[in-house]
Design a protein around this motif. Structure first.
Motif, PDB file in Angstrom:
ATOM      1  N   GLU A 605       0.844  -1.190   0.000  1.00 60.04           N
ATOM      2  CA  GLU A 605       0.000   0.000   0.000  1.00 60.04           C
ATOM      3  C   GLU A 605       0.884   1.246   0.000  1.00 60.04           C
ATOM      4  OE1 GLU A 605      -2.349  -0.526   3.493  1.00 60.04           O
ATOM      5  OE2 GLU A 605      -3.863  -1.742   2.472  1.00 60.04           O
ATOM      6  N   LEU A 606       0.649   2.137  -0.958  1.00 61.17           N
ATOM      7  CA  LEU A 606       1.355   3.408  -1.057  1.00 61.17           C
ATOM      8  C   LEU A 606       0.344   4.529  -0.876  1.00 61.17           C
ATOM      9  CD1 LEU A 606       3.453   2.629  -4.272  1.00 61.17           C
ATOM     10  CD2 LEU A 606       4.183   2.347  -1.904  1.00 61.17           C
ATOM     11  N   TYR A 647       3.495  11.101   3.418  1.00 59.11           N
ATOM     12  CA  TYR A 647       3.518  10.048   2.400  1.00 59.11           C
ATOM     13  C   TYR A 647       4.261   8.843   2.977  1.00 59.11           C
ATOM     14  CZ  TYR A 647       8.270  11.809   1.589  1.00 59.11           C
ATOM     15  OH  TYR A 647       9.566  12.207   1.750  1.00 59.11           O
ATOM     16  N   GLY A 648       4.021   7.688   2.373  1.00 65.04           N
ATOM     17  CA  GLY A 648       4.674   6.506   2.890  1.00 65.04           C
ATOM     18  C   GLY A 648       4.115   5.232   2.286  1.00 65.04           C
ATOM     19  N   ALA A 649       4.396   4.129   2.975  1.00 65.25           N
ATOM     20  CA  ALA A 649       4.001   2.823   2.458  1.00 65.25           C
ATOM     21  C   ALA A 649       3.880   1.824   3.597  1.00 65.25           C
ATOM     22  CB  ALA A 649       5.024   2.330   1.433  1.00 65.25           C
ATOM     23  N   GLU A 650       3.087   0.789   3.347  1.00 67.62           N
ATOM     24  CA  GLU A 650       3.019  -0.380   4.216  1.00 67.62           C
ATOM     25  C   GLU A 650       3.163  -1.620   3.353  1.00 67.62           C
ATOM     26  OE1 GLU A 650       0.657   2.748   6.263  1.00 67.62           O
ATOM     27  OE2 GLU A 650      -0.524   1.235   5.176  1.00 67.62           O
ATOM     28  N   VAL A 651       3.968  -2.554   3.820  1.00 69.62           N
ATOM     29  CA  VAL A 651       4.211  -3.798   3.100  1.00 69.62           C
ATOM     30  C   VAL A 651       3.981  -4.961   4.053  1.00 69.62           C
ATOM     31  CG1 VAL A 651       5.863  -5.166   1.765  1.00 69.62           C
ATOM     32  CG2 VAL A 651       5.943  -2.664   1.659  1.00 69.62           C
ATOM     33  N   THR A 652       3.223  -5.942   3.587  1.00 74.72           N
ATOM     34  CA  THR A 652       3.016  -7.168   4.355  1.00 74.72           C
ATOM     35  C   THR A 652       3.380  -8.349   3.478  1.00 74.72           C
ATOM     36  OG1 THR A 652       1.217  -6.197   5.662  1.00 74.72           O
ATOM     37  CG2 THR A 652       1.333  -8.586   5.579  1.00 74.72           C
ATOM     38  N   LEU A 653       4.179  -9.258   4.016  1.00 76.36           N
ATOM     39  CA  LEU A 653       4.551 -10.488   3.322  1.00 76.36           C
ATOM     40  C   LEU A 653       4.413 -11.649   4.305  1.00 76.36           C
ATOM     41  CD1 LEU A 653       5.721 -12.089   0.934  1.00 76.36           C
ATOM     42  CD2 LEU A 653       8.007 -11.513   1.787  1.00 76.36           C
TER      43      LEU A 653
END
Length: 818
Positions: A605-606, A647-653
């Motif tokens: 998500e950005l 601004y930013g991002a979230e990453v899930t793996l």
């Protein structure tokens, strides 16, 4: 005659086929009802979806044998055979097993009607009851922070946490309980969330502007906490929770009882929690950080053919001690205030004894928060559409006692009354378009009582907004959006304060009283705003999705930002507002990619968020750069307004190999950058004001979890895990006038384990949860820890200033289901 008999036999199958009946039942996931699951009859066009409580009914089915298909996103498909007889209603229940995926759910938050997460272009995260139980914390917000990337919390001790979403908090995050906005003086640093953590069954988090559905105060997002109701079958059912945390000796006990008849369902919960001071390796025990909390709640609901209605009530009472950080300058041992004014020598206060750190008795300097809630929700079927209504009453009573020479005299004593209301009409689908029109808002009054400090005035507030929302599926594309208009009126009269000649404390007085000071001049103003959003989800395949959304949010200034002019004794802060502030408006763009793969889940998500008229608090200094002291021993903050960008991002793996179902590796990363776009201030401060305050640093979390499959004697659902919780250093902070300071990075190691314990053939069973947080007793300060700035000296012999976060904490929780 032969012809007549033959004709009768020819008509008999047609007659039999004309005898149609119905199949009904309930779709569950273990003990949790599944709303909006799909139910179809194989080989026919007959189908339906379950309602809010998981019930369904298939009508006009001819007698015979069929196979019924049950499906829901993130749950394994189930097919059950059924034989339908003439003149007989058939009951067929289904229990679906979840896929090993945490990225997709059916959600009800932030949209007009329930929708699948995969269809919503707005970033939404969901936490189940099981996830909440496994993420053990001292309050519900702490548990949510552990489970949702991009969510953080400003803390003032272990039991006070205020949620932040992507760097924005306070009144920008709208907290809901069962869909009703929580109103409890949430403007203050030390004002927590008045909700029973044990009573929450599900949490849904919207990241980004949600003003379309909720209006002002949802600029950053929404956190909806949905109560847990364990009673789903006729009869009696309950659970008992007991928990112990060794760091602050927290003891928690909660009992939930449920009873269901064919017509009504009743649920009750009672909770008690108590803790003494917490500890860490730098400060030892932190004086005045204990608490005692009591919660009661009850819900009654009936489901009928015409819809449903429910009425519910909650009671929350928290006695929370107020730390102030005073210490002996050489030994750094905590001291306590026993005098006031000139008689209070901060450098010679008496030391706190060891017994006082570990007592469960609440210290005299404390705050008492009571929150009462009574509300009703209903849904009425109107043809193919529905009408939903909500009406709620809330009262929040906050009293803070900070006078050691007069412990029964409240320094702060304010009562907030709120009436919430909402009505919406979910129109029948027309041309594949599902649309909703609605209106909601609240009326609020705030009154100061017999206090000595007055940070905010008495005020009356009326808020109303109307919106239109629609969604449609076009092949592989799901499109949704809407628009809303809000109006908020706030007003207060002249408010005078004076001095009590007998006590020397402040008090409220009439305008004509000698020595009266006009602390809050009369104010009357309307705030209006238009908000909206539009977005789409492109289903590349059933398991690959692209999402995009653009939203405009709106937030009216809160009471402290426009009206404050006094000391909040519990926060040790003098707030100074600005009556000329304009509403905040933001424009946020979100882009997301989701993959539900065989062996892994991927979420990216950005976001980019531009805010006009952004309001923030900064330390007030004089022309020489020295802190302005209005009340000795307390900091002074003045609200500012400028443009801002986040601004930013979230990453899930999440890795969950199909060939090794006993293993999963969950990883997440959250990053947000907050830029102050007041170019003139940034230049004048030589860059010290470049960044926004309260921006969390880069946060990474990685957990290795083992989940042995099957049953081992009386043990099932066994798991064990180890987690690294990593925060980088925060070098990008609002440094002007030392409003914030540099925060070093740190890594916390946590371990956990649990299991379900159920003897064979037994109806009752236990759930056991074990957790060790900060296993290696790391000394650290979160950059959102307000106690970091509770310091009386410019330097210390240890080189460490302020109060540190909680050290090692071992938790044990047992849930008995009966």
């Amino acid at each position: 005659m032969l012809r007549q008999i033959l004709f009768l036999f020819l008509l008999l199958p047609l007659f039999a086929n004309g005898q149609t009946v119905s199949v009904k039942g309930r779709v569950m996931a273990d003990t949790i009802p599944l709303p909006y699951a799909t139910v179809t009859v194989q080989g026919t066009r007959l189908g339906t979806t379950t309602n809010d409580s998981g019930y369904y009914e298939l009508k006009d089915i001819a007698a015979g044998s069929y196979k019924i298909n049950f499906s829901s996103v993130t749950y394994e498909h189930l097919r059950l055979p059924v034989t339908i007889k003439v003149n007989e209603t058939t009951t067929l229940n289904a229990n679906l097993k979840p896929y090993n995926s945490r990225l997709s759910e059916v959600v009800i938050t932030g949209v007009s009607r329930a929708t699948e997460l995969r269809k919503s272009p707005v970033p939404i995260a969901v936490m189940s009851k099981s996830a909440l139980q496994q993420n053990i914390g001292t309050n519900i917000i702490e548990s949510i922070v552990k489970g949702v990337p991009g969510v953080n919390a400003v803390t003032t001790g272990p039991n006070i946490s205020k949620p932040f979403i992507r760097g924005l908090g306070y009144n920008r995050v709208l907290t809901l309980f069962d869909g009703i906005r929580q109103e409890g003086q949430q403007w203050g640093d030390e004002h927590g969330i008045e909700i029973d953590a044990y009573g929450v069954g599900r949490v849904e988090v919207i990241k980004g502007p949600a003003s379309l559905t909720y209006g002002s105060d949802a600029l950053a997002g929404v956190i909806n906490m949905i109560p847990y109701t364990q009673q789903e079958e006729n009869g009696f059912k309950g659970d008992f929770i007991t928990e112990y945390q060794n760091n602050n000796g927290m003891i928690g006990s909660s009992i939930g009882l449920g009873y269901k008849t064919n017509a009504w369902k009743y649920n009750f919960r009672g909770t008690v929690k108590a803790a003494h001071d917490y500890r860490n390796s730098v400060d030892g025990y932190v004086y005045n950080s204990g608490f005692r909390e009591i919660n009661l709640s009850g819900i009654a609901r009936t489901d009928k053919k015409w819809g449903y209605t429910q009425i519910a009530a909650t009671l929350y009472h928290n006695k929370q001690e107020i730390p102030d950080g005073s210490r002996d300058s050489l030994t750094r041992r905590f001291t306590k205030q026993v005098a006031e004014g000139d008689a209070d020598d901060i450098k010679n206060r008496p030391l706190v004894t060891d017994d006082e750190f570990k007592t469960y008795a609440i210290a005299p300097l404390t705050q008492s928060i009571k929150h009462y809630r009574l509300y009703s929700q209903s849904q009425f079927k109107l043809g193919s559409g529905t009408i939903n209504t909500l009406l709620g009453l809330q009262q929040n009573i906050r009293r803070e006692f900070t006078h050691p020479t007069a412990p029964n005299q409240a320094a702060l004593d304010i009562v907030l009354n709120t009436l919430n209301y909402e009505a919406r009409y979910n129109l029948p689908a027309l041309g594949g378009i599902e649309s909703t029109i609605g209106a909601n808002g609240f009326y609020q009054t705030n009154r100061n009582k017999q206090a000595t400090d007055f940070p905010i005035p008495d005020y009356n507030l009326f808020d109303i907004g109307a919106y239109v929302f629609a969604k449609k599926t076009l092949g592989k594309v799901d499109v949704s959006g809407g628009i809303r208009y809000d109006n908020r009126h706030i007003q207060w009269n002249d408010f005078y304060v004076g001095t009590d000649a007998q006590t020397g404390f402040g008090k409220r007085v009439n305008a004509g009283t000698p020595g009266a000071d006009l602390q809050f001049p009369r104010f009357n103003h309307n705030y209006t705003g238009v908000s909206g959003s539009v977005g789409l989800t492109y289903n590349i395949t059933g398991r690959l999705l692209l999402k995009g959304n653009i939203a405009r949010g709106y937030r009216a200034p809160n009471i402290t930002e426009i009206g404050s002019n006094g000391l909040d004794p519990g926060a040790h802060i003098v707030y100074l507002g600005n009556r000329n502030f304009k509403p905040e408006f933001n424009l946020q763009q979100d882009v997301g990619f989701i993959a539900y793969l065989k062996d892994m889940d991927i979420l990216l998500e950005l976001f980019n968020n531009n805010i006009d008229n952004y309001i923030y608090q900064a330390k007030l200094t004089d022309e020489n750069g020295n802190p302005v002291v209005v009340v000795p021993g307390n900091s002074t903050y003045q609200y500012q307004q400028s443009k801002a960008r986040l601004y930013g991002a979230e990453v899930t793996l999440n890795l969950h190999p199909e060939s090794a179902k006993w293993l999963c590796l969950n990883n997440s990363l959250a990053y947000v950058q907050g830029i102050n776009k007041n170019a003139q201030l940034v230049a004048q401060s030589n860059g010290a004001a470049k960044y926004l305050p309260f921006i969390p640093p880069l946060h990474m979390r990685s957990e290795l979890r083992l989940k042995p499959q099957g049953t081992y004697g009386i043990f099932s659902k066994v798991y064990a895990g180890i987690e690294a919780d990593i925060y980088s250093e925060q070098t990008k902070f609002y440094a002007l006038d030392d409003t914030e300071t540099y925060t070093p990075g740190y890594t916390l190691i946590n371990i956990s384990a649990g299991a379900t314990i159920k003897p064979r053939a037994a109806k009752n069973y236990l759930e056991l949860f074990l957790q060790a947080s900060n296993l290696f007793d790391k000394a650290y300060q979160s950059n959102l820890n307000r106690l970091k700035y509770f310091e009386y000296y410019q330097s210390s012999p240890t080189g460490r200033l302020g109060i540190y976060n909680t050290g090692r904490n071992v938790s044990v929780k047992v849930v008995w289901h009966f």
